[in-house]
Enzyme design. Structure first.
Site, short mmCIF file in Angstrom:
data_model
loop_
_atom_site.label_atom_id
_atom_site.label_comp_id
_atom_site.label_asym_id
_atom_site.label_seq_id
_atom_site.Cartn_x
_atom_site.Cartn_y
_atom_site.Cartn_z
N LYS A 54 0.84 -1.21 0.00
CA LYS A 54 0.00 0.00 0.00
C LYS A 54 0.88 1.25 0.00
CE LYS A 54 -3.70 -2.53 2.20
NZ LYS A 54 -4.27 -3.06 3.43
N GLN A 98 -4.20 -1.63 9.70
CA GLN A 98 -4.08 -2.95 9.09
C GLN A 98 -4.60 -4.03 10.05
OE1 GLN A 98 -2.95 -3.64 5.81
NE2 GLN A 98 -3.84 -5.62 6.35
N ASP A 121 -10.99 2.65 4.01
CA ASP A 121 -11.27 1.21 3.89
C ASP A 121 -12.78 0.96 3.87
OD1 ASP A 121 -9.40 -0.72 3.50
OD2 ASP A 121 -8.88 -0.99 5.62
#
Ligand code: NAP
Length: 300
Positions: A54, A98, A121
């Site tokens: 990412k 994460q 997200d």
């Protein structure tokens, strides 16, 4: 005739090139640089690798990107304070924690602490609600489902009135892609059916699909005879079915298979995604798109 292979690698590269232009334009016209922070707790090797991917992409696109690594024993209070720090940072437009995070920290508490307007997200209940309502209310789309929609649209399939069948109802893939495809919206407006382990006659439902999206996590679940000739098949499944020696590095690497019997299905479908190289490359790209969108929205 064999199906067209939908390359997520190529489509993701195309979208990244478009995003790069948008980032350059935003910098030039408004002096705004999209900012993304990825927070990693501990050193889980898979998580390290996801976060590195990412960050690498964010860097290539010219983002202001921060990789914030925290020890596995960070307290819940300290992690919440860190999220709050980035919530208040005007240079940060996207915050990603994460997953998974260590068990002593309440994951739900952390995810709901992220400012919904920086939740790239799209896991915050406020953003899930916005997605359900649709229209201008919907801010971000969750990354994997957003990538699936792009693959369908950019492959030239007409979603308007199409029979879409989704196999799987998870919160990260099945449910949100069903919601996205049923919206009265461009690249959607489909008739959606969702099947799962409680469904009867799964084969008959799949056979009706103009667009079949499979996210079950069961290798080879969808048989070729379940596929309508000419259908668009999006195989989200990523299943490790063994190991092989890499020709490049000589190291052992996992053998990955999708939820669809690819070799047989490609003789029937009109188009199909491979595994790997289909949905996978789209997920990070959609995270970048959400961050660019968030940065754009911050421009007064
Ligand atoms: P999940 O949370 O395990 O959900 C799987 C869903 O499939 C559940 O709703 C389950 O039904 C349904 N299902 C499982 N076996 C079934 C069967 N035999 N018949 C009918 N339905 C069945 O999985 P997920 O997170 O959605 O992920 C699904 C797959 O996609 C996995 O292989 C995952 O690795 C992959 N994935 C890939 C990406 C990517 O970027 N490429 C991203 C996310 C996920 P019930 O609800 O009834 O249990």
């Amino acid at each position: 005739m064999g199906a067209k292979i939908i390359s997520g690698t190529e489509i993701a590269a195309q979208i990244r090139a478009e995003l790069k232009q948008e980032v350059d334009r935003m910098k030039e016209q408004h002096g705004v640089v999209p900012g993304l922070v990825t927070i990693l707790v501990g050193e889980n090797p898979a998580s390290v690798s996801y976060v590195t991917g990412k960050q690498k992409t964010a860097h290539e696109l010219g983002f202001h990107s921060i990789q914030d690594s925290q020890p596995a024993d960070i307290s819940e209070a300290d992690l919440l304070a860190l999220v709050e720090k980035y919530n208040k940072d005007p240079k940060i437009h996207g915050i990603l924690v994460q997953l998974p995070i260590p068990k002593h920290i309440n994951e739900k508490k952390v995810l709901t602490a992220i400012d919904p307007d920086k939740d790239v997200d799209c896991f915050h209940p406020v953003n899930v609600g916005r997605l359900v309502i649709g229209g201008p209310e919907a801010r971000f789309k969750p990354c994997t489902p957003a990538g699936i929609q792009e693959l369908i649209v950019r492959s030239g399939f007409d979603t308007n009135g199409a029979e879409v069948v989704v196999v799987g109802r998870s919160n990260i893939v099945g449910k949100p892609i069903a919601l996205i495809m049923m919206q009265k919206d461009k690249g959607a407006n489909s008739t959606v059916t969702v099947v799962h382990t409680g469904s009867k006659n799964m084969d008959a439902h799949c056979k009706r699909a103009d667009i079949l999206i499979v996210a079950a996590g069961v290798p080879g679940l969808v048989k070729p005879e379940w596929i309508k000739p000419g259908a668009c098949v999006i195989d989200v499944g990523v299943n490790r079915v063994g190991e092989k020696k890499s020709e490049k590095t000589g190291k052992m690497v996992p053998i990955l298979k999708g939820d669809v019997d690819f070799d047989a299905a490609k003789e029937i479908a009109g188009a199909i995604t491979p595994v790997p190289g289909g949905v996978g490359p789209m997920t990070i790209t959609m995270l970048m798109r959400n961050t660019v969108m968030s940065a754009k929205m911050s421009i007064k």
